[in-house]
Motif scaffolding. Structure first.
Motif, PDB file in Angstrom:
ATOM      1  N   LEU A 167     -26.838  -4.248   6.482  1.00  0.00           N
ATOM      2  CA  LEU A 167     -25.790  -5.014   5.808  1.00  0.00           C
ATOM      3  C   LEU A 167     -24.590  -5.228   6.722  1.00  0.00           C
ATOM      4  O   LEU A 167     -23.803  -6.144   6.545  1.00  0.00           O
ATOM      5  CB  LEU A 167     -25.342  -4.311   4.530  1.00  0.00           C
ATOM      6  CG  LEU A 167     -26.425  -4.108   3.482  1.00  0.00           C
ATOM      7  CD1 LEU A 167     -25.870  -3.366   2.279  1.00  0.00           C
ATOM      8  CD2 LEU A 167     -27.044  -5.430   3.080  1.00  0.00           C
ATOM      9  N   PHE A 168     -24.470  -4.368   7.710  1.00  0.00           N
ATOM     10  CA  PHE A 168     -23.391  -4.396   8.685  1.00  0.00           C
ATOM     11  C   PHE A 168     -24.085  -4.285  10.040  1.00  0.00           C
ATOM     12  O   PHE A 168     -24.378  -3.184  10.485  1.00  0.00           O
ATOM     13  CB  PHE A 168     -22.495  -3.170   8.480  1.00  0.00           C
ATOM     14  CG  PHE A 168     -21.043  -3.443   8.342  1.00  0.00           C
ATOM     15  CD1 PHE A 168     -20.265  -3.681   9.462  1.00  0.00           C
ATOM     16  CD2 PHE A 168     -20.443  -3.428   7.098  1.00  0.00           C
ATOM     17  CE1 PHE A 168     -18.905  -3.899   9.334  1.00  0.00           C
ATOM     18  CE2 PHE A 168     -19.090  -3.634   6.958  1.00  0.00           C
ATOM     19  CZ  PHE A 168     -18.317  -3.879   8.076  1.00  0.00           C
ATOM     20  N   VAL A 169     -24.356  -5.396  10.694  1.00  0.00           N
ATOM     21  CA  VAL A 169     -25.153  -5.358  11.931  1.00  0.00           C
ATOM     22  C   VAL A 169     -24.499  -4.438  12.960  1.00  0.00           C
ATOM     23  O   VAL A 169     -25.155  -3.587  13.543  1.00  0.00           O
ATOM     24  CB  VAL A 169     -25.381  -6.771  12.504  1.00  0.00           C
ATOM     25  CG1 VAL A 169     -26.105  -6.705  13.844  1.00  0.00           C
ATOM     26  CG2 VAL A 169     -26.172  -7.630  11.524  1.00  0.00           C
ATOM     27  N   TYR A 170     -23.206  -4.589  13.175  1.00  0.00           N
ATOM     28  CA  TYR A 170     -22.498  -3.771  14.170  1.00  0.00           C
ATOM     29  C   TYR A 170     -21.752  -2.652  13.448  1.00  0.00           C
ATOM     30  O   TYR A 170     -20.539  -2.542  13.481  1.00  0.00           O
ATOM     31  CB  TYR A 170     -21.563  -4.665  15.006  1.00  0.00           C
ATOM     32  CG  TYR A 170     -22.347  -5.762  15.676  1.00  0.00           C
ATOM     33  CD1 TYR A 170     -23.087  -5.494  16.824  1.00  0.00           C
ATOM     34  CD2 TYR A 170     -22.410  -7.038  15.130  1.00  0.00           C
ATOM     35  CE1 TYR A 170     -23.851  -6.480  17.425  1.00  0.00           C
ATOM     36  CE2 TYR A 170     -23.177  -8.034  15.729  1.00  0.00           C
ATOM     37  CZ  TYR A 170     -23.893  -7.748  16.877  1.00  0.00           C
ATOM     38  OH  TYR A 170     -24.659  -8.725  17.459  1.00  0.00           O
ATOM     39  N   TYR A 171     -22.523  -1.819  12.798  1.00  0.00           N
ATOM     40  CA  TYR A 171     -22.024  -0.812  11.869  1.00  0.00           C
ATOM     41  C   TYR A 171     -21.238   0.322  12.524  1.00  0.00           C
ATOM     42  O   TYR A 171     -20.438   0.983  11.870  1.00  0.00           O
ATOM     43  CB  TYR A 171     -23.171  -0.215  11.050  1.00  0.00           C
ATOM     44  CG  TYR A 171     -24.181   0.515  11.910  1.00  0.00           C
ATOM     45  CD1 TYR A 171     -24.102   1.886  12.108  1.00  0.00           C
ATOM     46  CD2 TYR A 171     -25.195  -0.188  12.549  1.00  0.00           C
ATOM     47  CE1 TYR A 171     -25.005   2.546  12.913  1.00  0.00           C
ATOM     48  CE2 TYR A 171     -26.105   0.471  13.356  1.00  0.00           C
ATOM     49  CZ  TYR A 171     -26.006   1.828  13.536  1.00  0.00           C
ATOM     50  OH  TYR A 171     -26.900   2.465  14.342  1.00  0.00           O
TER      51      TYR A 171
ATOM     52  N   VAL B  74     -29.418 -16.016  14.287  1.00  0.00           N
ATOM     53  CA  VAL B  74     -30.189 -15.130  15.169  1.00  0.00           C
ATOM     54  C   VAL B  74     -29.775 -15.361  16.624  1.00  0.00           C
ATOM     55  O   VAL B  74     -29.587 -14.401  17.388  1.00  0.00           O
ATOM     56  CB  VAL B  74     -31.713 -15.328  14.976  1.00  0.00           C
ATOM     57  CG1 VAL B  74     -32.511 -14.608  16.062  1.00  0.00           C
ATOM     58  CG2 VAL B  74     -32.130 -14.835  13.591  1.00  0.00           C
ATOM     59  N   ALA B  75     -29.598 -16.618  17.007  1.00  0.00           N
ATOM     60  CA  ALA B  75     -29.156 -16.927  18.373  1.00  0.00           C
ATOM     61  C   ALA B  75     -27.766 -16.344  18.636  1.00  0.00           C
ATOM     62  O   ALA B  75     -27.510 -15.761  19.703  1.00  0.00           O
ATOM     63  CB  ALA B  75     -29.167 -18.435  18.606  1.00  0.00           C
TER      64      ALA B  75
ATOM     65  N   THR C  56     -27.789  -0.748  22.777  1.00  0.00           N
ATOM     66  CA  THR C  56     -27.707  -1.873  21.837  1.00  0.00           C
ATOM     67  C   THR C  56     -28.983  -1.980  20.991  1.00  0.00           C
ATOM     68  O   THR C  56     -29.109  -2.901  20.184  1.00  0.00           O
ATOM     69  CB  THR C  56     -27.485  -3.200  22.585  1.00  0.00           C
ATOM     70  OG1 THR C  56     -28.562  -3.395  23.512  1.00  0.00           O
ATOM     71  CG2 THR C  56     -26.151  -3.216  23.322  1.00  0.00           C
ATOM     72  N   LEU C  57     -29.902  -1.038  21.158  1.00  0.00           N
ATOM     73  CA  LEU C  57     -31.176  -1.091  20.422  1.00  0.00           C
ATOM     74  C   LEU C  57     -30.999  -1.238  18.906  1.00  0.00           C
ATOM     75  O   LEU C  57     -31.691  -2.062  18.297  1.00  0.00           O
ATOM     76  CB  LEU C  57     -32.040   0.129  20.741  1.00  0.00           C
ATOM     77  CG  LEU C  57     -33.397   0.181  20.038  1.00  0.00           C
ATOM     78  CD1 LEU C  57     -34.267  -1.010  20.452  1.00  0.00           C
ATOM     79  CD2 LEU C  57     -34.094   1.496  20.318  1.00  0.00           C
TER      80      LEU C  57
ATOM     81  N   LEU D 247     -32.702  -4.276  16.834  1.00  0.00           N
ATOM     82  CA  LEU D 247     -33.645  -4.062  15.734  1.00  0.00           C
ATOM     83  C   LEU D 247     -33.223  -4.846  14.494  1.00  0.00           C
ATOM     84  O   LEU D 247     -34.057  -5.452  13.811  1.00  0.00           O
ATOM     85  CB  LEU D 247     -33.773  -2.571  15.409  1.00  0.00           C
ATOM     86  CG  LEU D 247     -34.457  -1.717  16.473  1.00  0.00           C
ATOM     87  CD1 LEU D 247     -34.369  -0.234  16.115  1.00  0.00           C
ATOM     88  CD2 LEU D 247     -35.902  -2.146  16.676  1.00  0.00           C
ATOM     89  N   GLN D 248     -31.928  -4.858  14.211  1.00  0.00           N
ATOM     90  CA  GLN D 248     -31.436  -5.608  13.055  1.00  0.00           C
ATOM     91  C   GLN D 248     -31.563  -7.119  13.290  1.00  0.00           C
ATOM     92  O   GLN D 248     -31.942  -7.859  12.385  1.00  0.00           O
ATOM     93  CB  GLN D 248     -29.992  -5.223  12.762  1.00  0.00           C
ATOM     94  CG  GLN D 248     -29.896  -3.789  12.262  1.00  0.00           C
ATOM     95  CD  GLN D 248     -28.478  -3.363  12.047  1.00  0.00           C
ATOM     96  OE1 GLN D 248     -27.954  -3.587  10.961  1.00  0.00           O
ATOM     97  NE2 GLN D 248     -27.861  -2.766  13.048  1.00  0.00           N
ATOM     98  N   THR D 249     -31.261  -7.547  14.505  1.00  0.00           N
ATOM     99  CA  THR D 249     -31.433  -8.963  14.840  1.00  0.00           C
ATOM    100  C   THR D 249     -32.906  -9.340  14.721  1.00  0.00           C
ATOM    101  O   THR D 249     -33.243 -10.411  14.205  1.00  0.00           O
ATOM    102  CB  THR D 249     -30.909  -9.253  16.268  1.00  0.00           C
ATOM    103  OG1 THR D 249     -29.524  -8.866  16.330  1.00  0.00           O
ATOM    104  CG2 THR D 249     -31.046 -10.715  16.634  1.00  0.00           C
TER     105      THR D 249
END
Length: 143
Positions: A33-37, A81-82, A102-103, A107-109
């Protein structure tokens, strides 16, 4: 017209974006829900993001109802996504992470890209089952 599968695939996206908007509004920093959590943040941009995500909610809800909107939603998600991919390789993120991997972000991307692939698949499948698709596409190109 979308099939039931396509309809529910887009409604699932709308529901996901509702959850994302809530998470950003209340600063609930959980992965997906928060990509860069786990990066530094300020609460006010997250409130702005939460309201911006409302556009995705409306788009995906509308895409569930209208086939011509579905293609637009697919294109927007591909751009998302880009954009996430560009952020994942940015020097700015590397500086903030200070050596962290950054894995988790990839993974979320990747999960969002997988959802995109599913949407493309059901959209194309619907197109093959609707003989009037060529007429519809030519009508869209004229406008």
């Amino acid at each position: 017209m979308n099939s039931k599968l396509t309809k529910y695939a887009f409604l699932a996206g709308a529901a996901y974006f509702v959850c994302m908007a809530i998470a950003h509004f209340f600063s609930i920093k959980v992965p997906i829900l928060f990509v860069y959590y786990d990066t530094p943040f300020y609460a006010y941009p997250d409130k702005i993001i939460s309201f911006s995500v409302c556009a995705y909610i409306a788009l995906f809800y509308s895409a569930s109802k209208h086939r011509d909107v579905a293609l637009i939603a697919i294109i927007v998600l591909a751009l998302t996504v880009a954009g996430l991919s560009a952020a994942n390789v940015s020097n700015d993120l590397v500086m903030v992470l200070q050596g962290q991997s950054t894995l988790p972000y990839w993974l979320q991307t990747g999960a969002i890209a997988l959802y995109l692939t599913i949407l493309v698949g059901v959209y194309v499948k619907d197109g093959k089952s609707h003989p009037d698709l060529k007429d519809h596409l030519s009508h869209l190109q004229e406008n």
